[in-house]
Scaffold this motif. Structure first.
Motif, PDB file in Angstrom:
ATOM      1  N   THR A 202      20.845  47.608  22.017  1.00 39.49           N
ATOM      2  CA  THR A 202      20.312  47.001  23.239  1.00 39.49           C
ATOM      3  C   THR A 202      19.180  46.020  22.954  1.00 39.49           C
ATOM      4  OG1 THR A 202      18.680  48.761  23.628  1.00 39.49           O
ATOM      5  CG2 THR A 202      20.905  49.084  24.522  1.00 39.49           C
ATOM      6  N   LEU A 203      18.777  45.881  21.672  1.00 39.80           N
ATOM      7  CA  LEU A 203      17.701  44.966  21.297  1.00 39.80           C
ATOM      8  C   LEU A 203      18.233  43.850  20.410  1.00 39.80           C
ATOM      9  CD1 LEU A 203      14.880  47.539  20.462  1.00 39.80           C
ATOM     10  CD2 LEU A 203      15.231  46.296  22.597  1.00 39.80           C
ATOM     11  N   TRP A 204      17.535  42.732  20.415  1.00 42.03           N
ATOM     12  CA  TRP A 204      17.909  41.572  19.619  1.00 42.03           C
ATOM     13  C   TRP A 204      19.378  41.209  19.856  1.00 42.03           C
ATOM     14  CZ3 TRP A 204      13.928  39.058  17.629  1.00 42.03           C
ATOM     15  CH2 TRP A 204      12.773  39.768  17.310  1.00 42.03           C
ATOM     16  N   LEU A 205      19.717  41.069  21.114  1.00 39.76           N
ATOM     17  CA  LEU A 205      21.093  40.739  21.482  1.00 39.76           C
ATOM     18  C   LEU A 205      21.349  39.256  21.210  1.00 39.76           C
ATOM     19  CD1 LEU A 205      21.213  42.617  24.906  1.00 39.76           C
ATOM     20  CD2 LEU A 205      21.893  43.471  22.669  1.00 39.76           C
TER      21      LEU A 205
ATOM     22  N   ASN B 178      16.459  40.095  24.987  1.00 40.81           N
ATOM     23  CA  ASN B 178      15.872  41.423  24.879  1.00 40.81           C
ATOM     24  C   ASN B 178      15.085  41.583  23.579  1.00 40.81           C
ATOM     25  OD1 ASN B 178      15.672  43.521  26.728  1.00 40.81           O
ATOM     26  ND2 ASN B 178      17.030  44.846  25.573  1.00 40.81           N
ATOM     27  N   VAL B 179      14.222  40.606  23.313  1.00 41.57           N
ATOM     28  CA  VAL B 179      13.309  40.707  22.178  1.00 41.57           C
ATOM     29  C   VAL B 179      12.302  41.815  22.471  1.00 41.57           C
ATOM     30  CG1 VAL B 179      11.568  39.504  20.817  1.00 41.57           C
ATOM     31  CG2 VAL B 179      13.589  38.266  21.660  1.00 41.57           C
TER      32      VAL B 179
ATOM     33  N   ILE C  28      13.128  47.805  16.086  1.00 44.17           N
ATOM     34  CA  ILE C  28      12.971  46.374  15.866  1.00 44.17           C
ATOM     35  C   ILE C  28      13.962  45.870  14.827  1.00 44.17           C
ATOM     36  CG2 ILE C  28      11.358  44.630  15.043  1.00 44.17           C
ATOM     37  CD1 ILE C  28       9.185  46.094  16.430  1.00 44.17           C
ATOM     38  N   GLY C  29      14.313  46.718  13.883  1.00 45.22           N
ATOM     39  CA  GLY C  29      15.364  46.327  12.965  1.00 45.22           C
ATOM     40  C   GLY C  29      14.910  45.451  11.828  1.00 45.22           C
TER      41      GLY C  29
ATOM     42  N   GLN D 255      22.332  42.717  15.270  1.00 45.17           N
ATOM     43  CA  GLN D 255      21.107  42.433  14.545  1.00 45.17           C
ATOM     44  C   GLN D 255      20.234  43.659  14.308  1.00 45.17           C
ATOM     45  OE1 GLN D 255      20.817  39.224  13.392  1.00 45.17           O
ATOM     46  NE2 GLN D 255      22.855  39.125  14.320  1.00 45.17           N
ATOM     47  N   SER D 256      20.378  44.689  15.111  1.00 44.23           N
ATOM     48  CA  SER D 256      19.480  45.838  15.036  1.00 44.23           C
ATOM     49  C   SER D 256      20.283  47.123  15.137  1.00 44.23           C
ATOM     50  CB  SER D 256      18.444  45.767  16.165  1.00 44.23           C
ATOM     51  OG  SER D 256      17.742  46.976  16.296  1.00 44.23           O
ATOM     52  N   SER D 257      19.686  48.217  14.648  1.00 43.56           N
ATOM     53  CA  SER D 257      20.339  49.517  14.783  1.00 43.56           C
ATOM     54  C   SER D 257      20.403  49.956  16.233  1.00 43.56           C
ATOM     55  CB  SER D 257      19.590  50.566  13.957  1.00 43.56           C
ATOM     56  OG  SER D 257      18.225  50.647  14.377  1.00 43.56           O
TER      57      SER D 257
END
Length: 759
Positions: free
Chosen positions: A343-346, A205-206, A753-754, A338-340
């Motif tokens: 659901t992203l950068w899993l 989920n990039v 994106i974090g 990895q991110s706030s």
């Protein structure tokens, strides 16, 4: 409950069948032309080669050494002789731990069987209750069950006491086995050689970026957030069309090698083929020139397709394999958020390269949730509608019950041979047939759910299969069978008498499961070692299809442990043992025969036959223990319900057991399970330090650069993303973005994106 004659006939048929399978296997394995069927693992390891004999050509196909036939059963001690450390080195930890499930069954049930036959069987046999009740259908075997004890009798305290003994013995065995497997896993990971998945994290989920491609975005994100540890990465491409081209080319190359070998054997005659369907229609051409031209044509198409994939942004999936300079760096990334936006950068540990299921890597996070919800609904309906054939199968379990409801069938059912066959054999066979296609259906459902490794697909499918077996095979057989069997009694009894009838009738279903375990356990395990289907397929391929050594390798088909379908069936036997050890101890010897035979057979198979598709370091073991715990709780609740119909005062001491079992499970989960889902940073640092000391010149980048390239790509055909060199100390990370922020100010991805630090 079936009669002693019915059980005897079923036992005789299944014992004879199993012995025939074992004897035939013992003879077939000695024949040279079957060597690749029964010892394929040694061929794949390069240790064994096709038997050759000088002299009579018959010796190439048939073993004429009479002395070997005198030792035809030596495969059994040989299967037990290999020490466990050597077995792990030879077959892997997954295979070694899998066969320990059968050993676990022997450890739990062998002592309990002795106690049950020494205490409970005499208590049940001398009860004398069934003979006083003329309304119930029963046999001599029923007298060995708890149904033969009078309501309110003090004899039930023997069963309660044995329930406590059995429960605490099972706790002890499970605890020691869990501790042993945990130690084996940690030792395996500590001593295992270097593997790409030790340094690699799978990132899913990039999020899209307006200024950078997926590859550039991944490099930028990890260069910023893991600057001291990030090494390189490999993005994932959608290569479905390329896969078809590669498969066609490999097939043509096989034909090309075949015709080249044919030309070498007979240089005076050029081989020919036809260009039409299956080489039997169309124009006749020179075979070598034709296949050489077709292969070259496909190579050009592959190259063009690779160029299209690399240049097409739509072919890039929002997934990447990110590799780090150390195990410690990979462990930190894999086990942290990895991110706030969760659901992203899993991130998660990457499966080993051969364990990756590439087709599911591109499924978005939201779609995963929807897919799994739909599959949960589908599993519910599959489980529900399967009760219909299960109910029909169980109606065959008692001839007398059928005659009560359908008296017009009585003349046919009264034949002794027919009665024995239907009651003793047919129910188990019919139920087995219903279950043959089920594992394939459940595996397909797991693939739709989006799991990205073969090992996770196996574990998820096993969970589905266990739920299905629990509801349909066990609960469906007990409830449906009991209700049908006692239908006539229910219709003529008062409402308050029905629970008592149910309580006395449930133990009578033990003989149905005895017949089932003889069919599914004894005969099926013996058939497993015979490998009849692979034997026939190999010789058919070897006769009609095999053209090259590569063909012969593929024709061997060693297979592997089918964890998704075999482990849930083992769990069914655990459940049956837990349920019936108190109420019908006669079940236990049949169970012990299964565990003992299966342990020897599958140990032989993992040594000589199976070639596992992956190595998960026994990651499935917590699921095994969890299902054993579930079986214990179910058996304790059923025992409590049964005792409530016998003596209400007995329910309180039994109520304690499921509470203790839940506490035991929580303790074991807290104590042992972290070792199966996480990799300790301390252990990672130790391995990294040792590796740096022993291999200071190791080029880790070169080792990892091709590890997670899609199988349909070649290294030289891929435009690799640039990686930050280990020697670089520049704190500024190059980027194509036009803003000093991670994204333009008005971008909707700004907070997701974090990587909002200045670059």
């Amino acid at each position: 409950m079936a009669s002693l004659q019915d059980i005897g006939m079923s036992a005789a048929v299944n014992i004879i069948t199993a012995l025939i399978f074992l004897m035939v296997f013992a003879m077939l394995r000695l024949q040279p032309f079957n060597d690749r069927v029964y010892f394929p693992k040694w061929y794949l390891k390069g240790i064994r080669s096709s038997p050759t004999h000088s002299g009579n050509i018959m010796r190439k196909f048939v073993n004429l050494d009479c002395r070997t036939y005198l030792r035809f059963l030596n495969w059994m001690p040989a299967a037990l002789r290999m020490p466990e450390p050597e077995l792990i080195d030879h077959a892997g930890l997954d295979s070694s731990v899998y066969v320990r499930i059968y050993l676990l069954g022997l450890k739990i049930f062998a002592p309990i069987t002795v106690l049950a036959f020494g205490i409970l069987v005499p208590v049940n046999w001398t009860g004398g209750t069934l003979e006083k009740n003329k309304d119930l259908t029963f046999s001599d075997l029923d007298k060995l069950s708890i149904s033969n004890i009078e309501l309110g009798s003090q004899r039930f305290w023997a069963h309660v006491g044995m329930a406590y003994v059995f429960t605490f013995w099972t706790y002890y065995v499970l605890y020691m086995e869990y501790k042993k497997i945990q130690s084996m896993r940690l030792h395996f990971l500590a001593t295992a050689g270097r593997r790409p998945d030790h340094f690699t994290v799978l990132v899913r989920n990039v999020p899209p970026d307006p200024d950078e491609s997926v590859s550039e975005h991944v490099e930028h994100f990890f260069s910023v957030n893991h600057h001291d540890h990030y090494l390189t990465h490999q993005v994932v491409y959608n290569t479905n069309e390329l896969a078809k081209l590669v498969e066609n080319r490999k097939s043509l190359e096989n034909w090309f090698v075949y015709y080249e070998n044919k030309s070498i054997r007979n240089p005076n005659k050029r081989p020919t083929t036809k260009t039409g369907l299956f080489g039997i229609l169309g124009k006749t051409v020179d075979a070598i020139d034709y296949y050489k031209a077709e292969i070259e044509k496909l190579r050009k198409e592959e190259a063009a397709e690779r160029e299209r994939i690399i240049s097409d942004p739509a072919a890039l999936m929002p997934v990447a394999f990110v590799s780090f300079k150390s195990r410690w760096g990979a462990a930190v990334c894999a086990q942290t958020q990895q991110s706030s936006n969760p659901t992203l950068w899993l991130t998660d540990w990457a499966p080993e390269p051969r364990d990756v299921y590439w087709s599911n890597l591109s499924i978005p996070f939201v779609e995963l949730t929807i897919r799994r919800f739909l599959m949960a609904v589908a599993l519910f309906f599959l489980t529900f509608f399967f009760m219909i054939p299960i109910a029909f199968v169980q109606s065959l379990a008692n001839i007398e019950g059928i005659e009560k409801v359908m008296p017009f069938l009585r003349p046919v059912m009264e034949w002794e041979l027919t009665k024995s066959f239907i009651q003793g054999i047919l129910p188990g066979i019919a139920l087995k047939i219903f279950l043959i296609l089920l594992p394939t259906i459940l595996m397909t459902m797991s693939k739709i759910e989006g799991y990205i490794s073969l090992s996770s697909l196996d574990r998820r499918s096993a969970s589905k299969y266990y739920l299905f077996i629990l509801v349909n095979v066990f609960l469906g057989s007990v409830i449906t069978g009991t209700a049908f069997q006692q239908l006539d009694s229910f219709l003529h009894q008062s409402a308050d008498a029905i629970p008592k009838t149910v309580g006395m009738s449930i133990p009578m279903k033990a003989t149905f499961f005895i017949t089932y375990i003889m069919v599914d356990g004894w005969a099926s395990v013996a058939a497993e070692i015979l490998r009849l289907k692979p034997l026939i397929v190999f010789h058919l391929k070897n006769t009609f299809i095999v053209k090259t050594d590569q063909d012969r390798e593929q024709a061997m088909d060693p297979g592997c442990l089918e964890f998704a379908s075999s482990e849930p069936r083992i769990q069914l036997y655990f459940l049956l043992g837990f349920v019936y050890f108190v109420v019908a101890p006669i079940f236990l010897p049949f169970l012990l025969v299964f565990f003992g035979l299966a342990y020897v057979v599958f140990r032989h198979q993992i040594i000589n036959v199976y070639n596992q598709q992956y190595e998960s370091a026994a990651a499935f073991w917590p699921d095994v223990v969890k299902r054993v715990i579930i079986a214990m709780i179910i058996s304790q609740l059923l025992l409590m319900g049964l005792m409530s119909t016998k003596d209400g005062s007995l329910t309180i001491p039994i109520l304690v057991l499921p509470l203790l079992t839940i506490w035991f499970h929580i303790y074991c989960k807290t104590r042992f399970e972290p070792a199966f889902v996480k990799f300790p940073l301390q252990d990672a640092m130790v391995k990294d330090t040792l590796e740096r000391a022993t291999e200071p010149l190791l080029n880790l980048r070169a080792y990892l650069q091709d590890a997670y390239v899609h199988p349909d790509f070649h290294r030289e055909d891929i435009e690799r993303p640039l990686a930050i060199d280990e020697e670089e100390n520049n704190l500024l990370v190059p980027t194509k973005r036009t803003s000093y922020r991670s994204t333009p100010k008005d971008s909707k991805y700004n907070s997701e994106i974090g990587s909002d630090c200045d670059v």
